[in-house]
Design a protein around this motif. Structure first.
Motif, short mmCIF file in Angstrom:
data_model
loop_
_atom_site.label_atom_id
_atom_site.label_comp_id
_atom_site.label_asym_id
_atom_site.label_seq_id
_atom_site.Cartn_x
_atom_site.Cartn_y
_atom_site.Cartn_z
N LEU A 1 10.07 30.84 28.65
CA LEU A 1 11.02 30.36 27.66
C LEU A 1 10.43 29.30 26.73
N PHE A 2 9.28 28.73 27.11
CA PHE A 2 8.61 27.73 26.28
C PHE A 2 8.01 28.42 25.05
N VAL B 1 1.30 22.65 28.61
CA VAL B 1 1.78 22.38 29.97
C VAL B 1 0.86 23.04 31.00
N ILE B 2 0.44 24.25 30.71
CA ILE B 2 -0.39 25.01 31.66
C ILE B 2 -1.81 24.45 31.72
N GLY B 3 -2.35 24.06 30.57
CA GLY B 3 -3.69 23.48 30.59
C GLY B 3 -4.67 24.07 29.60
N HIS C 1 -3.29 30.44 21.99
CA HIS C 1 -3.52 29.04 22.32
C HIS C 1 -4.45 28.86 23.52
N ALA C 2 -4.95 29.95 24.06
CA ALA C 2 -5.85 29.88 25.22
C ALA C 2 -7.26 29.54 24.76
N ARG C 3 -7.92 28.75 25.54
CA ARG C 3 -9.33 28.43 25.33
C ARG C 3 -10.06 28.77 26.62
N PRO C 4 -10.21 30.09 26.89
CA PRO C 4 -10.76 30.50 28.18
C PRO C 4 -12.23 30.14 28.36
N HIS C 5 -12.59 29.97 29.59
CA HIS C 5 -13.98 29.72 29.96
C HIS C 5 -14.51 30.98 30.64
#
Length: 130
Positions: free
Chosen positions: A58-59, A67-69, A110-114
Motif C-alpha cells: 500500500l506504500f 522503508v525496505i532499504g 527505486h531499487a539499487r541492487p547489489h
C-alpha cells in the motif's frame, strides 16, 4: 575482517534468496492448484522472513523502498508483489493482479541492487510483458 563481513553478508543473502525462492515456488504451485488461501499463507510467511512491514504493497514505491532499504531487499519485495499478483490471478482478480505488477515495477525503479541486479532485470522483463 572487512572481507569476512562481505562473505557473511553474501552467505546470509544467499540463504535468504534460497528460502524465498522455495516459498515463492510453493505459493505459485498452490495458486495454480486452486488453493489461493494456502498460497497467501505461504507468501505471508515469506514476507515475515524478509521482515517486510505489513501492508507494504500500500506504500508508494519511493516510501516502500526507503522503508525496505533500497538494495537487494527491494528486489525481493518486488518479487513478492509479483507472486501476490499470481495469487490474485488465480482468484480471478485480474485488476488486482495488474495493480500488484505495476507496483512491483515501480518498486524496481527505486531499487539499487547489489547481488540481485540480474534478477531485478529479469523480473522487470516479466512484469513488463504482462
Amino acid at each position: 575482517l572487512s572481507y569476512a563481513g562481505g562473505v557473511l553478508r553474501q552467505d546470509y543473502i544467499g540463504r535468504l534468496i534460497e528460502q524465498l525462492t522455495q516459498a515463492l515456488a510453493r505459493a505459485a504451485k498452490l495458486a495454480r492448484e486452486g488453493q489461493p488461501s494456502e498460497a497467501e499463507a505461504e507468501l505471508a510467511l515469506a514476507e515475515q522472513a524478509l521482515a517486510l512491514p505489513r501492508g507494504i504493497e500500500l506504500f508508494d514505491a519511493r516510501s516502500a523502498a526507503l522503508v525496505i532499504g533500497s538494495g537487494d531487499k527491494v528486489v525481493l519485495a518486488a518479487l513478492m508483489l509479483e507472486h501476490r499478483a499470481i495469487v490474485l490471478e488465480a482468484k480471478g482478480d485480474g485488476r488486482g493482479a495488474k495493480q500488484h505488477k505495476k507496483r512491483a515495477c515501480a518498486l524496481l525503479d527505486h531499487a539499487r541492487p547489489h547481488e540481485l541486479a540480474s534478477e531485478a532485470a529479469e523480473l522487470r522483463a516479466r512484469l513488463e510483458q504482462g
